[in-house]
Design a protein around this motif. Structure first.
Motif: not given
Lengths: 249, 464
Positions: A57, A62, B84, B462-464
């Motif tokens: 990620k 991201l 995502f 944040d893109i978890k």
């Protein structure tokens, strides 16, 4: 594959997850130093929760690293220009269930600004490559897990990427299709593409990866060429188990 | 551009392929059909009811689409981890937000257009037999329409009749150019100065005032050599159920002989008599004076058939939806779907009552000014302080309330601005084009603020 040309580099990469209302913190990646060369198949191995997906990620821009340096194809990973050259297959396919295969690939193709004529040709080629020709008009919600996985693999290749990041590419696939996917990966390497493979299937990794890194609790335990890491008669699985046990103790 | 277009189309496809969209569409059509059974006597009433009913139905259901789809779309993408994959492509977060916003603007626009077309076709079919559909005429500024308390035509008040009763009730109807006028013929015996009334008398008079009542105390009869300012006391009120407790009014004093005139804009409040001063020379030699009360800015109306009226009203509804969509998309960047839905319903609910809050605040401010003035007077004259009236809140409480309401009004978008479609239609008027420019400006202003807040929150996430 050449050590002179580095596709990905991380220096002391650290990612700490914090929860908003408590002091509880998790160090998902801890001082990770990686170098991945252009044109190689690099295996990112580790048990569940070892920091593989977090690392991926970060490489995709991201997540913001807590500290440390990341360079993907020579640039910071959150730059859009970098993403133009990356293909990514996530752990699960995460596709839009209301779209069919053609619409899905067309959507992602548009995001890469691929001209219409070229886009349609690529969609047709990829659908045939992953064996979804008969199901191209069916909505994804009707797909089996294996079919969705194959479509996910196709979307990762829609932009003819220089760097391909594959998270568990063969999970959910029957042995026949898994074999086909492995062949495609090897074929992609022959075309000069860099491939990062995160997998639990160590036998697969052993056969197709040039180099591997073993992570545990966010830390790099071992990194190197598969041939150099393995003792005579040792498999990647035994090496992996030994490394993790040593790390735990 | 291709990327933005791809996200817009994806959002549109996502919306229309969801079951809830189809369900809402079916129920909206059902609602339109139900309007055929409205219990009315005249065909024209049926037309108006059908229009109002269908427009309210479309407005309500499109709000549901906006809130339940736009507020949950991005959180769903995050929860199902589709984001995502999406953000691993060369797409900025700002572009994704803009694409989602425009996608929902497109979806709601199409919904409104299709439902509007169905309702119009239905309107024509239902009223085919009646042979005529509503045509709104321009209401001329010279035309007077007002009724007294019993609903009878009260035009007689301006025909020069002497008004023996100093207090009478009239109701100015509609939103337009209606006005009311009186001829006052002053007689020395009955002339009474407002300022001569004692406080007790004034209170008694005020407490007897009914709703929709205008009271005009006669100005003092001018005596030789004492021409100066005369005063008139007015208390004009707004009808019940209008969600309005104060109103702007234009008062004109006209000399019946010379036609010389003086006008003043005042704020009339609920149960509070307003005193207006005017030059005494406007009272002519016979002691007569015309007084007119009207809205300060009379609206202009146009001639229009049902298609134009319905489409323009739907345009106003769409603008309101776009404003709400901005907040839904912005909230989605940092809230979960459920919380975002509730927040946006809250914003819409509070924002719809803005005019009511604003006019209540104005009335309370007037009362506060009056209390402060009395207290100052007591300090100057060193009169013994009166005990606080139990019927009135203490000043600090009103100040606290003023602060809260004032701050809320500054932050919340004013959704009550978008009621014009309803307001015009229910009164049988056409919707003028000039309602659009200020509303479009308002939507753009709030839309940009909401978008920037959302974009900043999304960028830092944040893109978890």
């Amino acid at each position: 594959m050449s050590p002179d040309k580095i596709a990905i580099k991380t220096e002391n990469l650290t990612k700490v997850y914090k929860t908003t209302f408590s002091r509880y913190q998790v160090k998902a990646v801890d001082n990770l130093n990686l170098e991945i060369y252009e044109g190689e198949i690099f295996g990112l191995l580790g048990p569940n929760g070892s920091g593989k997906t977090t690392t991926i990620k970060i490489l995709l821009g991201l997540l913001f690293p807590t500290s440390g340096l990341v360079r993907v194809l020579g640039k910071p990973p959150d730059e859009v220009i970098v993403k133009d050259r990356i293909g990514f297959l996530p752990e699960e396919s995460y596709l839009y269930r209301f779209l069919n295969a053609e619409e899905t690939l067309d959507f992602y193709g548009r995001l890469f600004r691929i001209p219409r004529k070229e886009r349609l040709a690529r969609i047709d080629h990829l659908i045939k490559l992953v064996g979804l020709d008969d199901a191209r008009k069916r909505p994804v919600k009707e797909y089996s897990k294996g079919m969705a996985r194959r479509l996910g693999f196709a979307q990762a290749l829609i932009n003819d990427p220089a760097l391909i990041i594959l998270d568990e590419p063969t999970s959910g696939l029957d042995p026949l299709v898994a074999r086909q996917v492995k062949d495609i990966i090897l074929d992609l390497q022959k075309q000069g593409k860099t491939i990062i493979l995160s997998s639990h299937l160590l036998a697969d990794a052993e056969t197709i990866c040039n180099r591997v890194a073993i992570l545990h609790q966010g830390q790099l335990q071992k990194m190197g060429a598969v041939k150099e890491l393995l003792q005579p008669g040792e498999t990647l699985e035994t090496l992996f188990l030994k490394t993790i046990q040593a790390s735990r103790s | 551009m291709n990327q933005l277009f791809a996200i817009i189309i994806l959002t549109y496809r996502e919306s229309i392929r969801k079951r809830i969209f189809l369900i809402i569409a079916v129920f909206t059509v059902l609602l339109i059909i139900l309007s055929a059974f409205s219990p009315v006597v005249k065909p024209i009433d049926r037309i108006r009811l059908t229009e109002a009913w269908t427009l309210q139905g479309i407005g309500f259901f499109v709000m549901l689409i906006a809130v339940f789809m736009a507020a949950t779309s991005l959180p769903e993408d995050i929860e199902l981890k589709r984001l995502f994959l999406l953000l691993a492509k060369p797409v900025t977060k700002e572009m994704l937000l803009l694409g989602k916003l425009l996608g929902f603007v497109l979806t709601t626009g199409l919904f409104i257009l299709i439902m509007g077309a169905i309702s119009l076709v239905y309107l024509y079919i239902v009223n085919w037999s009646s042979g005529h559909l509503t045509i709104r005429d321009k209401i001329l500024p010279t035309e007077m329409r007002f009724t007294n308390k019993t609903g009878q035509d009260a035009q007689g008040y301006v025909t020069g009749n002497y008004i023996s009763d100093k207090e009478f009730t009239v109701m100015i109807e509609g939103e337009g150019n209606n006005y009311i006028g009186w001829l006052f013929r002053l007689r020395l015996a009955e002339a009474r100065l407002w300022r001569t009334q004692s406080a007790a008398e004034r209170r008694r008079a005020s407490s007897n005032i009914n709703l929709n009542k205008s009271k005009l105390s006669e100005p003092a009869r001018p005596t030789e050599g004492s021409f100066g300012q005369a005063r008139a006391e007015l208390s004009l009120m707004i009808g019940e159920g209008q969600f309005k407790v104060s109103s702007e009014a234009l008062v004109r004093f006209v000399n019946p002989t010379t036609k010389q005139e003086y006008h003043k804009q005042i704020t009339l409040s609920y149960k509070r008599p307003e005193a207006v001063e005017f030059p005494a020379e406007l009272i002519d030699r016979n002691g007569e004076l015309y007084v007119y009360v009207s809205r300060p800015e009379p609206a202009t109306y146009i001639r229009a058939g049902p298609a134009s009226v319905v489409l323009k009203s739907l345009g106003v509804i769409w603008l309101q939806v776009i404003l709400l969509l901005g907040f839904c998309i912005s909230g989605a960047t940092f809230l979960s779907g459920g919380v975002n839905v509730v927040l946006n319903i809250f914003i819409y609910f509070v924002g719809s009552g803005t005019q009511f809050w604003a006019s209540s605040l104005e009335t309370m401010r007037q009362a506060m000014t009056s209390i402060i003035r009395q207290e100052t007077l007591q300090t100057i004259t060193q009169a013994p302080a009166h005990s606080h009236s139990p019927e009135v809140y203490p000043l600090w409480m009103m100040k606290a309330s003023e602060f809260v309401v004032d701050s809320t009004l500054k932050v919340f978008p004013d959704f009550s601005r978008f009621n014009s479609g309803d307001t015009y239609l229910l009164n049988g008027y056409a919707v003028p084009w000039n309602v659009f420019p200020p509303l479009v400006g308002y939507v753009i202003f709030y839309g940009i603020i909401a978008f920037v807040v959302g974009a900043v929150a999304f960028r830092l996430r944040d893109i978890k």
